[in-house]
Design a protein around this motif. Sequence first.
Motif, PDB file in Angstrom:
ATOM      1  N   ARG A   1      39.639  39.179  35.868  1.00  0.00           N
ATOM      2  CA  ARG A   1      38.980  38.056  35.210  1.00  0.00           C
ATOM      3  C   ARG A   1      39.478  36.718  35.718  1.00  0.00           C
ATOM      4  NH1 ARG A   1      34.747  40.273  33.822  1.00  0.00           N
ATOM      5  NH2 ARG A   1      34.276  38.381  32.625  1.00  0.00           N
ATOM      6  N   SER A   2      40.517  36.724  36.549  1.00  0.00           N
ATOM      7  CA  SER A   2      41.062  35.484  37.093  1.00  0.00           C
ATOM      8  C   SER A   2      41.688  35.790  38.445  1.00  0.00           C
ATOM      9  CB  SER A   2      42.106  34.874  36.153  1.00  0.00           C
ATOM     10  OG  SER A   2      43.252  35.711  36.067  1.00  0.00           O
ATOM     11  N   GLN A   3      41.962  34.711  39.199  1.00  0.00           N
ATOM     12  CA  GLN A   3      42.584  34.894  40.503  1.00  0.00           C
ATOM     13  C   GLN A   3      44.006  35.430  40.374  1.00  0.00           C
ATOM     14  OE1 GLN A   3      41.737  31.851  43.594  1.00  0.00           O
ATOM     15  NE2 GLN A   3      40.624  30.744  41.990  1.00  0.00           N
TER      16      GLN A   3
ATOM     17  N   THR B   1      39.643  39.262  49.464  1.00  0.00           N
ATOM     18  CA  THR B   1      38.363  39.762  48.963  1.00  0.00           C
ATOM     19  C   THR B   1      38.355  39.845  47.446  1.00  0.00           C
ATOM     20  OG1 THR B   1      38.314  41.124  50.952  1.00  0.00           O
ATOM     21  CG2 THR B   1      36.626  41.526  49.320  1.00  0.00           C
ATOM     22  N   SER B   2      39.463  40.279  46.864  1.00  0.00           N
ATOM     23  CA  SER B   2      39.516  40.389  45.409  1.00  0.00           C
ATOM     24  C   SER B   2      39.435  39.029  44.734  1.00  0.00           C
ATOM     25  CB  SER B   2      40.805  41.099  44.986  1.00  0.00           C
ATOM     26  OG  SER B   2      41.940  40.329  45.337  1.00  0.00           O
ATOM     27  N   MET B   3      39.909  37.985  45.426  1.00  0.00           N
ATOM     28  CA  MET B   3      39.851  36.645  44.851  1.00  0.00           C
ATOM     29  C   MET B   3      38.500  35.974  45.064  1.00  0.00           C
ATOM     30  SD  MET B   3      43.654  35.267  45.893  1.00  0.00           S
ATOM     31  CE  MET B   3      43.388  33.661  45.162  1.00  0.00           C
ATOM     32  N   ALA B   4      37.662  36.527  45.951  1.00  0.00           N
ATOM     33  CA  ALA B   4      36.392  35.884  46.273  1.00  0.00           C
ATOM     34  C   ALA B   4      35.480  35.807  45.050  1.00  0.00           C
ATOM     35  CB  ALA B   4      35.705  36.637  47.409  1.00  0.00           C
ATOM     36  N   MET B   5      35.253  36.957  44.395  1.00  0.00           N
ATOM     37  CA  MET B   5      34.365  36.974  43.233  1.00  0.00           C
ATOM     38  C   MET B   5      34.992  36.290  42.027  1.00  0.00           C
ATOM     39  SD  MET B   5      31.437  38.339  43.919  1.00  0.00           S
ATOM     40  CE  MET B   5      30.826  38.833  42.310  1.00  0.00           C
ATOM     41  N   THR B   6      36.293  36.485  41.828  1.00  0.00           N
ATOM     42  CA  THR B   6      36.937  35.842  40.677  1.00  0.00           C
ATOM     43  C   THR B   6      36.952  34.328  40.841  1.00  0.00           C
ATOM     44  OG1 THR B   6      39.073  36.234  41.758  1.00  0.00           O
ATOM     45  CG2 THR B   6      38.376  37.819  40.105  1.00  0.00           C
ATOM     46  N   ARG B   7      37.021  33.842  42.092  1.00  0.00           N
ATOM     47  CA  ARG B   7      36.955  32.394  42.320  1.00  0.00           C
ATOM     48  C   ARG B   7      35.583  31.854  41.920  1.00  0.00           C
ATOM     49  NH1 ARG B   7      37.437  32.389  47.446  1.00  0.00           N
ATOM     50  NH2 ARG B   7      39.715  32.568  47.444  1.00  0.00           N
ATOM     51  N   GLU B   8      34.539  32.634  42.259  1.00  0.00           N
ATOM     52  CA  GLU B   8      33.192  32.231  41.858  1.00  0.00           C
ATOM     53  C   GLU B   8      33.076  32.182  40.332  1.00  0.00           C
ATOM     54  OE1 GLU B   8      30.831  31.393  43.902  1.00  0.00           O
ATOM     55  OE2 GLU B   8      31.134  32.379  45.821  1.00  0.00           O
ATOM     56  N   ARG B   9      33.700  33.163  39.685  1.00  0.00           N
ATOM     57  CA  ARG B   9      33.627  33.211  38.229  1.00  0.00           C
ATOM     58  C   ARG B   9      34.372  32.038  37.603  1.00  0.00           C
ATOM     59  NH1 ARG B   9      35.551  37.874  37.754  1.00  0.00           N
ATOM     60  NH2 ARG B   9      33.594  39.019  37.695  1.00  0.00           N
ATOM     61  N   GLU B  10      35.552  31.715  38.120  1.00  0.00           N
ATOM     62  CA  GLU B  10      36.338  30.631  37.554  1.00  0.00           C
ATOM     63  C   GLU B  10      35.690  29.272  37.784  1.00  0.00           C
ATOM     64  OE1 GLU B  10      40.900  32.350  37.571  1.00  0.00           O
ATOM     65  OE2 GLU B  10      40.280  30.984  39.155  1.00  0.00           O
TER      66      GLU B  10
END
Length: 379
Positions: A290-292, A203-212
């Motif tokens: 700010r990153s995965q 879950t924590s990587m879901a939004m940061t993946r979208e950002r990256e």
Amino acid sequence: MPRTLWLSWGRILAVLRKELIQLRRDRLTFAMLVGVPLMQLVLFGYAINGDPRHLPTAVVALDDGPIVRSVVSAVENSGYFRIVATPTEAQADELLARGEVQFALVFPADFTRRLLRGETPVLAVLADATDPAATGQAVAALAMLPQVALRAELTGALALRAPGAAPFEVRVHKRYNPEGITAFNVVPGLMGVILTMTLVMMTSMAMTRERERGTLENLLATPVRPLEMMVGKILPYVLIGYGQVLLVYAAARLLFQVPMAGSFVLLSAMVLLFIVATLAVGFTFSTIARSQMQSMQMTMFYFLPNMLLSGFMFPFRGMPPWAQAIGEVLPLTHFLRIVRAVMLKGSGLAEVAAEAGAIALFALAAGLVAMRRYRQTID
């Protein structure tokens, strides 16, 4: 020799300086490098204890004479037991079922009379054996109790017994896990451990993946509200979490023969509550990282105290008060108690309501933080 094989210490130092500056700017990574070793040092050095003492104990004294009081005093002086209640037998059973006491000592009404007659009365000890590691040393200490408890009282004619004969017998009844099988304690707890490790990270990587990947701008251009975004992001992982739980549950039943004494429907409801709390933590991390890579680092920083302070690896009551206070905040602590209570004790909603309330409160707090941090702009 070709010039390309020569090393330039000036260039090496320049690259080294650049890496140090970059590391200084990446505060989260620097905090992980310093914080994780310090956390491990403090937890393993001060909080972890494989020999828990002062375990909460109830005394059911149907005979409240001086002999019984001397035995109770000897039990407390052993250091393994702390008398917290003097209930009836029925109330003692309820305290054991809710996990509020680890032991219950039951003195029969004729304990003193039989002892003075030269007979061997029985002191019944009811033990919550869902966690064998938490009770093993205390049960071993009880074996010496008949030889040391009444040395001062049994004098003169009262001391005329057969050589080596104990004045009374300690009979231990291990509840919920009579054979002390470690798998009965560990395997159900793996449900919570696996959910904590995987769902928070995903879950924590879901939004940061979208950002990256640059797709977050498209989401931010839509009229999706923070709560809608949060629910939409975590729903797929709810299904994944249930899949993981079913896998562990099937293995527990088929491979390790872990009993299911309670309601599977109740267990499923508690699993859903815990999944929501866990995903709320992951979503909160996704609004900070700010990153995965940072998401993974924050996940590990969260996972470590959950593993060590929840009672999964080490007895919860063996930890000092400050460590127990931290553990009580973690949802995994309460989920482990619920899973073991439902599967091993057959507990109902009334017995696990307090633990479920703690998880719900944590989920609400984490969800509010996540929605507050979520912004509908890139900045």
